[in-house]
Design a protein around this motif. Structure first.
Motif, short mmCIF file in Angstrom:
data_model
loop_
_atom_site.label_atom_id
_atom_site.label_comp_id
_atom_site.label_asym_id
_atom_site.label_seq_id
_atom_site.Cartn_x
_atom_site.Cartn_y
_atom_site.Cartn_z
N ARG A 1 -26.98 -37.97 8.14
CA ARG A 1 -27.04 -38.70 9.43
C ARG A 1 -26.72 -38.51 10.48
N CYS A 2 -27.49 -39.58 10.93
CA CYS A 2 -27.37 -39.74 12.96
C CYS A 2 -26.19 -39.99 13.06
N SER A 3 -25.52 -39.02 14.25
CA SER A 3 -24.46 -39.25 14.88
C SER A 3 -24.52 -40.85 15.03
N VAL A 4 -25.66 -40.67 16.11
CA VAL A 4 -25.75 -42.05 17.04
C VAL A 4 -25.86 -43.44 16.41
N CYS A 5 -26.61 -43.24 15.13
CA CYS A 5 -26.97 -44.87 15.06
C CYS A 5 -26.46 -45.34 13.91
N ASN A 6 -26.15 -43.77 12.62
CA ASN A 6 -26.10 -43.83 11.24
C ASN A 6 -27.32 -44.14 10.16
N HIS B 1 -34.26 -35.57 11.93
CA HIS B 1 -34.99 -36.08 13.07
C HIS B 1 -34.44 -37.53 12.19
N CYS B 2 -33.77 -38.17 12.81
CA CYS B 2 -33.89 -39.74 13.17
C CYS B 2 -34.88 -40.56 13.59
N ASN B 3 -35.32 -41.18 12.66
CA ASN B 3 -36.79 -42.24 12.49
C ASN B 3 -36.26 -43.91 13.49
N ASN B 4 -35.46 -43.83 13.65
CA ASN B 4 -34.81 -45.07 14.08
C ASN B 4 -34.39 -45.12 15.48
N CYS B 5 -33.56 -43.90 16.13
CA CYS B 5 -33.40 -43.56 17.34
C CYS B 5 -34.24 -42.83 18.37
N GLY B 6 -34.67 -41.60 17.22
CA GLY B 6 -35.52 -40.61 18.29
C GLY B 6 -34.80 -40.01 17.86
ZN LIG Z 1 -30.39 -42.67 15.04
#
Ligand SMILES: [Zn+2]
Length: 157
Positions: free
Chosen positions: A99-104, A131-136
């Protein structure tokens, strides 16, 4: 199968939220004006567990039939200790998505060659990255990863 617990962290629990995400737990972070009301509403609607250092908010949620855990103390270790006493986090570790630690958001594993702005040295060393497709944001198991693993071990034991 039992669902893993999901959380909402209040503004006193930003670091806790980040580390829960690193462990793979779904943890929203809600701060700013009217945060208490937004947290309360969302908790009652979704059944998410609220992590708060605020006794007032804690009582409000419990009174209304929601689920909350009080996380007093000013260090991450202390907060984790309170949480661990209530919820068996350990049994989920390794079974949750990255999971992305920045945006979940949930991360996807992609070939490093598909991320244009990645440093060439990273592309050379790592065939795949997360890779986080939400925040990049892109993650790879570089040298900082050892410290992250150490910290996880410290928090969970
Ligand atoms: Zn993210």
């Amino acid at each position: 199968m039992e669902e893993p617990p999901s959380f909402i962290a209040d503004e006193m629990n930003g670091r806790l939220a980040r580390w829960l995400r690193i462990l793979g737990f779904d943890c929203l972070y809600i701060s700013g004006g009217n945060a208490d009301n937004n947290i309360l509403k969302l908790a009652l609607k979704t059944g998410r567990i609220v992590l708060t250092g605020d006794k007032e908010l804690y009582r409000k949620i419990i009174r209304r039939g929601g689920y909350a855990i009080l996380t007093p103390g000013d260090t991450l270790e202390n907060k984790f200790r309170y949480l661990k006493n209530k919820i068996d986090l350990k049994k989920w570790v390794g079974k949750l998505p990255h999971r992305c630690s920045v945006c979940n958001s949930i991360l996807v594993k992609v070939p490093s060659s598909t991320i244009p702005d990645l440093p060439p040295s990273v592309k050379e060393r790592f065939t795949y990255v997360w890779h986080c497709n939400n925040c990049g944001k892109t993650y790879w198991e570089g040298s900082h990863w050892i410290n992250i693993k150490k910290q996880i071990k410290r928090l969970l034991t």
